[in-house]
Scaffold this active site. Structure first.
Site, mmCIF file in Angstrom:
data_model
loop_
_atom_site.group_PDB
_atom_site.id
_atom_site.type_symbol
_atom_site.label_atom_id
_atom_site.label_comp_id
_atom_site.label_asym_id
_atom_site.label_seq_id
_atom_site.Cartn_x
_atom_site.Cartn_y
_atom_site.Cartn_z
ATOM 1 C CB CYS A 82 -0.896 0.036 1.237
ATOM 2 S SG CYS A 82 -1.852 -1.464 1.548
ATOM 3 C CB CYS A 85 0.278 3.443 -4.447
ATOM 4 S SG CYS A 85 0.534 2.345 -5.851
ATOM 5 C CG HIS A 86 -2.188 4.781 -1.028
ATOM 6 N ND1 HIS A 86 -3.027 5.652 -1.668
ATOM 7 C CD2 HIS A 86 -2.604 3.528 -1.374
ATOM 8 C CE1 HIS A 86 -3.930 4.971 -2.374
ATOM 9 N NE2 HIS A 86 -3.686 3.676 -2.226
ATOM 10 C CB CYS A 120 -6.020 -1.115 -3.307
ATOM 11 S SG CYS A 120 -6.174 0.651 -3.649
ATOM 12 C CB CYS A 183 -32.640 1.254 12.116
ATOM 13 S SG CYS A 183 -32.183 -0.015 10.927
ATOM 14 C CB CYS A 186 -34.187 1.088 18.666
ATOM 15 S SG CYS A 186 -35.045 -0.287 19.474
ATOM 16 C CG HIS A 187 -30.653 2.792 16.925
ATOM 17 N ND1 HIS A 187 -29.926 2.547 18.069
ATOM 18 C CD2 HIS A 187 -30.826 1.579 16.339
ATOM 19 C CE1 HIS A 187 -29.651 1.250 18.159
ATOM 20 N NE2 HIS A 187 -30.190 0.639 17.114
ATOM 21 N NE ARG A 224 -23.802 -3.253 17.983
ATOM 22 C CZ ARG A 224 -25.066 -3.655 18.030
ATOM 23 N NH1 ARG A 224 -25.565 -4.428 17.079
ATOM 24 N NH2 ARG A 224 -25.849 -3.287 19.028
ATOM 25 C CB CYS A 228 -29.264 -4.276 14.838
ATOM 26 S SG CYS A 228 -28.957 -3.245 16.296
#
Lengths: 267, 150
Positions: A82, A85-86, A120, A183, A186-187, A224, A228
């Site tokens: 990586c 290039c970076h 990549c 979702c 609740c959130h 995650r 849920c």
């Protein structure tokens, strides 16, 4: 969320700021006003906060260190790292995680940071893609994410993302599963209350990949989200599904301005 | 079912316009105003079994509700306490609120515990199955009706 309604008037300048002429997406739920948005960090127990804050105590830093080694390791038929290039990620990767997912012109669709890493891998390094939730992919995304720690989430001002943003919003508010929950119920509607013993957070994506005490490991946002979805007794999408990307686009937009905390620690 | 009961049922349906016929393997029931007056099983439930169903984690009640369960450490606070439920609602009202609360409030967070249709992306393990069986619904109705102290 309806732009014309009084409670969402604040959206207009934000939409202009984001380059969207107007956000006309419909939802039964009220979005959390920007001023009330809080990272899950704010509600951590003091010892969990201390664990996140101290790099020598934060278990996620082990993944970050592995990611740094991968960043500098030559790989694939191209025998390229990586870093070839970076260069030094500490400068070149600052803010990158804060603006993903981004639209990929070649694919004609948005991709998340993990998909960018794997592009990549395949195209530049001529190596095989890392599997979702593999140690390698989590480590590299934790290392890249950590370079944006403290940077505010800044979704790209790219009109091509708009249909995906709207799809993500729609998904966020779509009821699913045997429990028929969305979702947002609740959130958006009940954050701060307790679902049995657990505090309901606002569900911001600003710490991923993160170390979850329940997992005893670092995991991705997709992992995650699947937790849920399974909790709603719904069928999770496969890892890498476009539904997760559009949901992440919406979650990042919803969390715009919150600082990246990667690698965060959560219960 | 004799002719007179049939006629009564038709009248009720015409009056309320809210017959829910059986979905898949579910038993049919009749909604009258905001209640399902008749037992889903034709018999009364058992309050003792009903309490055990309410506190069992997999049945999800205590994720959102609290109640008179001193032995249960983790109880949710998204929704009203179950204390006094039996003083606020009669058995028929409790039955509809368990079977399909969305008929009373389309935006409620309360799942429909006896419904299998109109749901999205239900995981295979749960597909075609209600959250509670008709017998369990009746046990919970019988138990909640005993909660008369506020």
């Amino acid at each position: 969320m309806i732009v014309n309604s009084k409670r969402t008037q604040w959206l207009a300048p934000v939409a202009v700021m984001l380059g969207f002429a107007a956000i006309e997406v419909i939802s039964a739920h009220a979005e959390i006003p920007l001023g009330e948005r809080r990272s899950g960090y704010a509600d951590l127990a003091p010892d969990t906060k201390a664990m996140q804050d101290d790099d020598t105590a934060n278990p996620g830093m082990l993944w970050v260190q592995d990611g740094e080694a991968l960043w500098n390791a030559k790989s694939g038929a191209a025998n390229r790292a990586c870093a070839d290039c970076h260069n030094d990620a500490r400068t070149t990767m600052t803010g990158v995680a804060a603006r993903y997912p981004a639209f990929n012109s070649k694919l004609g669709r948005p991709i998340d940071l993990e998909q960018r890493i794997n592009l990549c891998r395949v195209e530049r390094q001529q190596a095989s893609a890392f599997a979702y939730e593999s140690k390698e992919l989590l480590s590299l995304s934790a290392f890249i994410g950590k370079q944006s720690r403290g940077e505010p989430i800044a979704p790209p001002t790219d009109e091509r993302l708009r249909p995906f943003l709207e799809a993500g919003l729609e998904q966020f508010n779509r009821r699913q599963g045997q429990l028929n929950l969305s979702c947002g119920q609740c959130h958006d509607d009940n954050w701060g209350k307790r679902l049995a013993g657990s505090l309901i957070p606002q569900a911001h994506p600003n710490g991923y990949p993160l170390y979850r005490l329940e997992w005893q490991a670092v995991g991705s946002l997709q992992r995650r989200l699947r937790n849920c979805i399974v909790g709603m007794r719904a069928e999770p999408y496969d890892y890498g599904a476009p539904e997760y990307v559009s949901l992440e686009i919406y979650l990042m937009w919803r969390a715009r301005g919150l600082p990246i905390e990667t690698p965060a620690v959560r219960p | 079912m004799n002719v007179r009961r049939c006629a009564l049922l038709v009248l009720l349906c015409a009056a309320t316009g809210t017959v829910a016929s059986g979905q898949g393997s579910l038993r049919p029931y009749v909604i009258v105003d905001d209640a399902i007056p008749a037992s889903l099983t034709g018999t009364r439930g058992d309050p003792g079994r009903g309490r055990a169903i309410v506190v069992a984690r997999q049945n999800t009640c205590l994720l959102c509700h609290s109640g008179p369960f001193p032995e249960e450490r983790f109880q949710g606070n998204l929704s009203p306490s179950l204390k006094g439920t039996g003083a606020r609602w009669n058995e028929g009202q409790l039955r509809l609120r368990l079977v399909d609360a969305s008929r009373l409030n389309a935006h409620t967070i309360m799942p429909s515990y006896y419904r299998v249709e109109g749901l999205n992306r239900v995981a295979p393990a749960w597909r075609g199955k209600p959250i509670l069986s008709a017998e369990q619904i009746e046990d919970v109705v019988a138990y909640l009706a005993t909660l008369r102290d506020e």
